[in-house]
Design a protein around this motif. Structure first.
Motif, PDB file in Angstrom:
ATOM      1  N   THR A 269       0.834  -1.202   0.000  1.00 38.57           N
ATOM      2  CA  THR A 269       0.000   0.000   0.000  1.00 38.57           C
ATOM      3  C   THR A 269       0.868   1.251   0.000  1.00 38.57           C
ATOM      4  O   THR A 269       0.599   2.209  -0.730  1.00 38.57           O
ATOM      5  CB  THR A 269      -0.926   0.003   1.233  1.00 38.57           C
TER       6      THR A 269
ATOM      7  N   TYR B 212      -6.693   2.926   3.172  1.00 39.31           N
ATOM      8  CA  TYR B 212      -6.842   4.312   2.735  1.00 39.31           C
ATOM      9  C   TYR B 212      -6.136   5.273   3.680  1.00 39.31           C
ATOM     10  O   TYR B 212      -5.544   6.265   3.248  1.00 39.31           O
ATOM     11  CB  TYR B 212      -8.331   4.663   2.621  1.00 39.31           C
TER      12      TYR B 212
ATOM     13  N   ARG C  36      -2.349   5.034   3.055  1.00 43.84           N
ATOM     14  CA  ARG C  36      -2.022   5.753   1.827  1.00 43.84           C
ATOM     15  C   ARG C  36      -2.005   7.261   2.080  1.00 43.84           C
ATOM     16  O   ARG C  36      -1.085   7.958   1.670  1.00 43.84           O
ATOM     17  CB  ARG C  36      -3.038   5.429   0.732  1.00 43.84           C
ATOM     18  N   SER C  37      -3.015   7.753   2.792  1.00 38.90           N
ATOM     19  CA  SER C  37      -3.084   9.186   3.097  1.00 38.90           C
ATOM     20  C   SER C  37      -1.909   9.628   3.948  1.00 38.90           C
ATOM     21  O   SER C  37      -1.369  10.729   3.768  1.00 38.90           O
ATOM     22  CB  SER C  37      -4.402   9.512   3.811  1.00 38.90           C
TER      23      SER C  37
END
Length: 293
Positions: A23, A149, A152-153
């Protein structure tokens, strides 16, 4: 050493299996990095020599225990990379044992070291094999509380703001001791000696980002003196980190819940260090959690 680097800047993504390396690599790809997954460590220097001929660029490379020669060779090879003038960061991803077991139960993928031993033993064995690499790491991120997510952020936020990796960055991180120490911190400071706004009824529900909390916390003599002394300490030691090629330093400031005192002091410290010309990244890890003391 700073200022004498070659044109390539490299982030080696490593750490425990199941901690989110794939990721993270995708996030670096979105940032425009040249990315390679599962690169044998023995091919690192030949790759850099090829990429150097293409001109300045950033590389993100996943290397871990899947490579047969990784454990034996990562330390001498990483040392050679730096000796040859490349800028190398080591991003180490980790997670709690329980979280890693859960993730493997969901994916049903075999652990790289789990051919002949149970999953729990394989995870513990890998952590032991990589303990020295974790100590070498520029940055450690515990992904236990991140979904795909969020991780990733986090990568985009941390690395997207850095125009050049070699430019020194101070990452100020507020946190709550009740939620555990941040694994990535180089310095940890305990702010629980400061007056606590939690016990003031009209301030309890606010956060350290609110001006009223900032005013309350910074009105104390001990808070102002702490800021003066800590600013001086960081401005003193940070050039030595730069000299050693460690241009990324995490300074963690904690109170009980990570909502009031640590947030207010972190914001005030960030203002001072920015005024001194430092590149600052701020994270309030536990700000959105409950408002307990």
């Amino acid at each position: 050493m700073i200022g004498n680097f070659k044109d390539l800047e490299i982030v080696v993504i490593t750490g425990l299996s199941g901690s989110g390396k794939s990721t993270a690599l995708k996030a670096f790809e979105d940032l425009g990095y040249f990315c390679v997954d599962n690169l044998p460590v023995s091919l690192l220097l030949p790759l850099l020599e090829i990429k150097e001929r293409e001109g300045p660029q950033k590389l993100a490379l996943v290397m871990d225990v899947r490579g047969e020669d990784f454990i034996e060779n990562f330390e001498p090879i990483f040392k050679k990379v730096r000796e040859r003038g490349y800028y190398l960061e080591i991003l180490f991803l980790t997670a709690s044992l329980e979280i890693l077991i859960y993730r493997y139960s969901q994916t049903r993928r075999p652990h790289p070291l789990g051919k002949d031993i149970p999953l729990r033993e394989a995870i513990l064995k890998e952590a032991d094999l990589l303990a020295s690499l974790k100590e070498m790491a520029t940055t450690v991120i515990d992904t236990s509380n991140f979904n795909l997510y969020q991780l990733r952020s986090e990568i985009l936020r941390r690395y997207g703001s850095r125009e050049r990796l070699r430019l020194p960055t101070i990452h100020l991180l507020s946190f709550g001791f009740k939620y555990g120490l941040p694994a990535e911190a180089h310095f940890v400071f305990d702010l629980r000696f400061l007056p606590n706004p939690y016990f003031v009824p009209e301030l309890k529900a606010l956060s350290g980002l609110d001006g009223r909390i900032k005013q309350y916390v910074l009105s104390s003599e001990e808070a102002r003196r702490f800021l003066d002394d800590l600013s001086g300490l960081l401005n003193f030691v940070f050039p030595y980190y730069e000299k050693e090629g460690r241009g990324y330093v995490v300074v963690a400031l904690g109170c009980t819940g990570g909502r009031h005192r640590s947030v207010a002091i972190t914001e005030a410290l960030a203002e001072r260090l920015k005024a001194a010309g430092r590149h600052i990244l701020v994270t309030h890890r536990d700000l959105e959690k409950d408002s307990s003391v």
